[in-house]
Design an enzyme around this catalytic site. Structure first.
Site, PDB file in Angstrom:
ATOM      1  N   TYR A  53      31.625  36.402  50.460  1.00 56.77           N
ATOM      2  CA  TYR A  53      31.013  35.497  49.458  1.00 56.77           C
ATOM      3  C   TYR A  53      29.548  35.186  49.784  1.00 56.77           C
ATOM      4  CZ  TYR A  53      35.995  34.487  48.476  1.00 56.77           C
ATOM      5  OH  TYR A  53      37.346  34.573  48.205  1.00 56.77           O
ATOM      6  N   HIS A 114      40.869  39.708  54.746  1.00 56.84           N
ATOM      7  CA  HIS A 114      40.650  39.570  53.302  1.00 56.84           C
ATOM      8  C   HIS A 114      41.516  40.523  52.467  1.00 56.84           C
ATOM      9  CE1 HIS A 114      37.280  37.887  50.554  1.00 56.84           C
ATOM     10  NE2 HIS A 114      38.357  38.071  49.851  1.00 56.84           N
ATOM     11  N   SER A 145      45.411  38.082  53.457  1.00 59.44           N
ATOM     12  CA  SER A 145      45.259  37.937  52.015  1.00 59.44           C
ATOM     13  C   SER A 145      45.477  39.297  51.361  1.00 59.44           C
ATOM     14  CB  SER A 145      43.853  37.415  51.700  1.00 59.44           C
ATOM     15  OG  SER A 145      43.714  37.207  50.313  1.00 59.44           O
ATOM     16  N   GLN A 179      47.341  34.509  51.398  1.00 56.23           N
ATOM     17  CA  GLN A 179      46.591  34.105  50.197  1.00 56.23           C
ATOM     18  C   GLN A 179      46.641  35.216  49.135  1.00 56.23           C
ATOM     19  OE1 GLN A 179      41.975  33.558  49.112  1.00 56.23           O
ATOM     20  NE2 GLN A 179      42.637  32.039  50.605  1.00 56.23           N
ATOM     21  N   LYS A 213      43.627  31.416  30.265  1.00 48.77           N
ATOM     22  CA  LYS A 213      44.935  31.115  29.676  1.00 48.77           C
ATOM     23  C   LYS A 213      45.007  29.691  29.133  1.00 48.77           C
ATOM     24  CE  LYS A 213      47.290  34.956  30.438  1.00 48.77           C
ATOM     25  NZ  LYS A 213      47.935  35.710  29.340  1.00 48.77           N
ATOM     26  N   SER A 249      34.854  25.773  41.176  1.00 52.48           N
ATOM     27  CA  SER A 249      33.939  25.417  40.098  1.00 52.48           C
ATOM     28  C   SER A 249      32.597  25.030  40.709  1.00 52.48           C
ATOM     29  CB  SER A 249      34.484  24.247  39.273  1.00 52.48           C
ATOM     30  OG  SER A 249      33.551  23.913  38.264  1.00 52.48           O
TER      31      SER A 249
HETATM   32  N1  LIG Z   1      41.411  36.342  48.792  1.00 52.57           N
HETATM   33  C1  LIG Z   1      40.880  36.869  47.701  1.00 52.57           C
HETATM   34  O1  LIG Z   1      40.843  38.099  47.524  1.00 52.57           O
HETATM   35  C2  LIG Z   1      40.357  35.970  46.631  1.00 52.57           C
HETATM   36  C3  LIG Z   1      40.037  36.504  45.375  1.00 52.57           C
HETATM   37  C4  LIG Z   1      39.583  35.634  44.388  1.00 52.57           C
HETATM   38  C5  LIG Z   1      39.450  34.277  44.671  1.00 52.57           C
HETATM   39  N2  LIG Z   1      39.726  33.783  45.910  1.00 52.57           N
HETATM   40  C6  LIG Z   1      39.550  32.350  46.242  1.00 52.57           C
HETATM   41  O2  LIG Z   1      40.174  31.543  45.263  1.00 52.57           O
HETATM   42  C7  LIG Z   1      39.198  30.729  44.607  1.00 52.57           C
HETATM   43  C8  LIG Z   1      39.557  30.534  43.148  1.00 52.57           C
HETATM   44  O3  LIG Z   1      39.643  31.744  42.447  1.00 52.57           O
HETATM   45  P1  LIG Z   1      38.584  32.141  41.305  1.00 52.57           P
HETATM   46  O4  LIG Z   1      37.313  31.461  41.571  1.00 52.57           O
HETATM   47  O5  LIG Z   1      38.572  33.601  41.227  1.00 52.57           O
HETATM   48  O6  LIG Z   1      39.299  31.610  39.969  1.00 52.57           O
HETATM   49  P2  LIG Z   1      39.641  30.156  39.339  1.00 52.57           P
HETATM   50  O7  LIG Z   1      39.477  29.066  40.322  1.00 52.57           O
HETATM   51  O8  LIG Z   1      40.958  30.324  38.645  1.00 52.57           O
HETATM   52  O9  LIG Z   1      38.553  30.036  38.194  1.00 52.57           O
HETATM   53  C9  LIG Z   1      37.201  29.763  38.412  1.00 52.57           C
HETATM   54  C10 LIG Z   1      36.475  29.864  37.074  1.00 52.57           C
HETATM   55  O10 LIG Z   1      37.055  28.930  36.139  1.00 52.57           O
HETATM   56  C11 LIG Z   1      36.090  27.970  35.755  1.00 52.57           C
HETATM   57  N3  LIG Z   1      36.740  26.644  35.835  1.00 52.57           N
HETATM   58  C12 LIG Z   1      37.174  26.017  36.961  1.00 52.57           C
HETATM   59  N4  LIG Z   1      37.728  24.833  36.648  1.00 52.57           N
HETATM   60  C13 LIG Z   1      37.644  24.712  35.306  1.00 52.57           C
HETATM   61  C14 LIG Z   1      38.032  23.684  34.396  1.00 52.57           C
HETATM   62  N5  LIG Z   1      38.619  22.579  34.819  1.00 52.57           N
HETATM   63  N6  LIG Z   1      37.795  23.882  33.071  1.00 52.57           N
HETATM   64  C15 LIG Z   1      37.204  25.031  32.627  1.00 52.57           C
HETATM   65  N7  LIG Z   1      36.824  26.031  33.445  1.00 52.57           N
HETATM   66  C16 LIG Z   1      37.018  25.862  34.769  1.00 52.57           C
HETATM   67  C17 LIG Z   1      34.923  28.087  36.732  1.00 52.57           C
HETATM   68  O11 LIG Z   1      33.711  27.826  36.074  1.00 52.57           O
HETATM   69  P3  LIG Z   1      32.439  27.063  36.725  1.00 52.57           P
HETATM   70  O12 LIG Z   1      32.371  27.416  38.169  1.00 52.57           O
HETATM   71  O13 LIG Z   1      31.305  27.625  35.919  1.00 52.57           O
HETATM   72  O14 LIG Z   1      32.645  25.603  36.473  1.00 52.57           O
HETATM   73  C18 LIG Z   1      35.014  29.540  37.162  1.00 52.57           C
HETATM   74  O15 LIG Z   1      34.351  30.370  36.233  1.00 52.57           O
HETATM   75  C19 LIG Z   1      37.893  31.488  44.837  1.00 52.57           C
HETATM   76  O16 LIG Z   1      36.756  30.696  44.622  1.00 52.57           O
HETATM   77  C20 LIG Z   1      38.076  31.947  46.258  1.00 52.57           C
HETATM   78  O17 LIG Z   1      37.839  30.894  47.169  1.00 52.57           O
HETATM   79  C21 LIG Z   1      40.200  34.621  46.884  1.00 52.57           C
END
Ligand SMILES: NC(=O)c1ccc[n+]([C@@H]2O[C@H](COP(=O)([O-])OP(=O)(O)OC[C@H]3O[C@@H](n4cnc5c(N)ncnc54)[C@H](OP(=O)(O)O)[C@@H]3O)[C@@H](O)[C@H]2O)c1
Length: 293
Positions: A53, A114, A145, A179, A213, A249
């Site tokens: 990241y 990862h 993960s 994870q 969703k 976020s």
């Molecule tokens: N181990 C892995 O391979 C892996 C892969 C992916 C993710 N992760 C971890 O998991 C975390 C979360 O996954 P993710 O970031 O992919 O997906 P997520 O948390 O499901 O979604 C994040 C997105 O949704 C938006 N969002 C968040 N809360 C919201 C709300 N209440 N209302 C409307 N939109 C909202 C955010 O926008 P804004 O930021 O613009 O507000 C961002 O674009 C990552 O940040 C990371 O730490 C790990």
């Protein structure tokens, strides 16, 4: 189910992990400190970063500036793995030191591998380096993960081999956390069962499905019933499944919103009813990669 933003659960390592995490994937490096400080203000005590990241530094400076004792914060990073990288034992050892330096911390609460890329010998070397880092006090808990069941089974074999090679029980390390992308459209029941049998905590990434969703009829129905947003319904689903959701976020109002999930509770049938038979991951899916990849 009675939980609060301060609820935590004990890991196989003996350390505790706060049930709600704050994700920083795709948070720009120069915005990460600010986003994490917002999260701390909203009550989160757990940051999920990764070498990939490129924002471990911002997460670290937020931890310092928050005024919260380091021991009250749970900080995760992840060792990168790319196919055929040869990112083995030695590289992992240097990466652990680099991550400590970049985040400017004395220890990392949780270091994950990862992804399961790099082949069997490589995965064993990376795990061994993490086990040694735990023994050296650089890391408190370790896990993986995006490992499929075949990778998880292989890891148990590697742990048994390391116990033989390194002098007994415990010397192969313990898996504390796994994870995955987990939400109602990617429930990963097989992996969840594998982890539950071994008391491994399952962390859920993409818990709000990146907003894709929010119009789902079942989500909308529950959102209206409880007067909560679709994101809050999905985070609550994750918590009630016993997972550790990691919503991301950069928007202060959403950071706050995603933490306000403790004044309502879904019924068991609502939790079950949300779960779709679909297998629709929206991020990458290394769980399907072959053992020799
Ligand atoms: N181990 C892995 O391979 C892996 C892969 C992916 C993710 N992760 C971890 O998991 C975390 C979360 O996954 P993710 O970031 O992919 O997906 P997520 O948390 O499901 O979604 C994040 C997105 O949704 C938006 N969002 C968040 N809360 C919201 C709300 N209440 N209302 C409307 N939109 C909202 C955010 O926008 P804004 O930021 O613009 O507000 C961002 O674009 C990552 O940040 C990371 O730490 C790990």
């Amino acid at each position: 189910m009675s939980i609060t933003i301060n609820s935590a659960v004990k890991l196989n390592s003996g350390f505790e992990i706060p049930l709600l995490g704050f994700g920083v994937y795709q948070t720009p490096p120069d915005e990460t400190e600010k986003a994490c400080l917002e999260a701390f203000k909203a009550g989160y005590k757990h940051i999920d970063s990764a070498v990939m990241y490129r924002n471990e530094s911002g997460a670290g400076s937020a931890m310092k500036k928050s005024g919260i004792p380091r021991s009250d914060i749970f900080y995760t990073s992840k060792i990168p793995q790319i196919p055929n990288s040869g990112n083995d034992y030695e590289k992992t050892k240097s990466q652990v030191d680099l991550s400590l330096k970049t985040a400017s911390v004395d220890y990392i609460d949780l270091m994950l591998i990862h992804a399961p890329y790099g082949g069997s010998a490589n995965r064993k070397g990376v795990w061994k380096a993490l086990v040694e880092a735990v023994e050296e006090g650089k890391i408190r808990s370790i896990g993986v993960s995006n490992y499929g069941i075949h990778h998880l089974d292989e890891l148990e074999t590697h742990i048994a081999e390391l116990e033989e090679e390194r002098g007994g029980k415990g010397k192969g390390g313990v898996i504390s956390v796994a994870q995955y992308e987990v939400h109602p459209w990617c429930a990963r029941t097989d992996i969840a069962e594998w982890c539950a049998k071994r008391n491994i905590v399952l962390e859920a990434y993409c818990p709000v499905v990146r907003g894709k969703k929010f119009d789902d009829p079942e989500v909308k129905k529950l959102s209206e019933k409880y007067g909560k947003t679709p994101a809050q319904i999905l985070i609550r689903w994750s918590l009630q499944k016993g997972y550790v959701p990691l919503p991301k976020s950069v928007t202060p109002s959403r950071i706050q919103e995603n933490a306000e999930v403790y004044d309502f509770s879904l019924t068991d049938s609502e939790v079950a009813g949300l779960e779709s038979p679909e297998y629709s991951p929206i991020a990458w899916d290394p769980t399907k990669s072959a053992l020799d990849n």
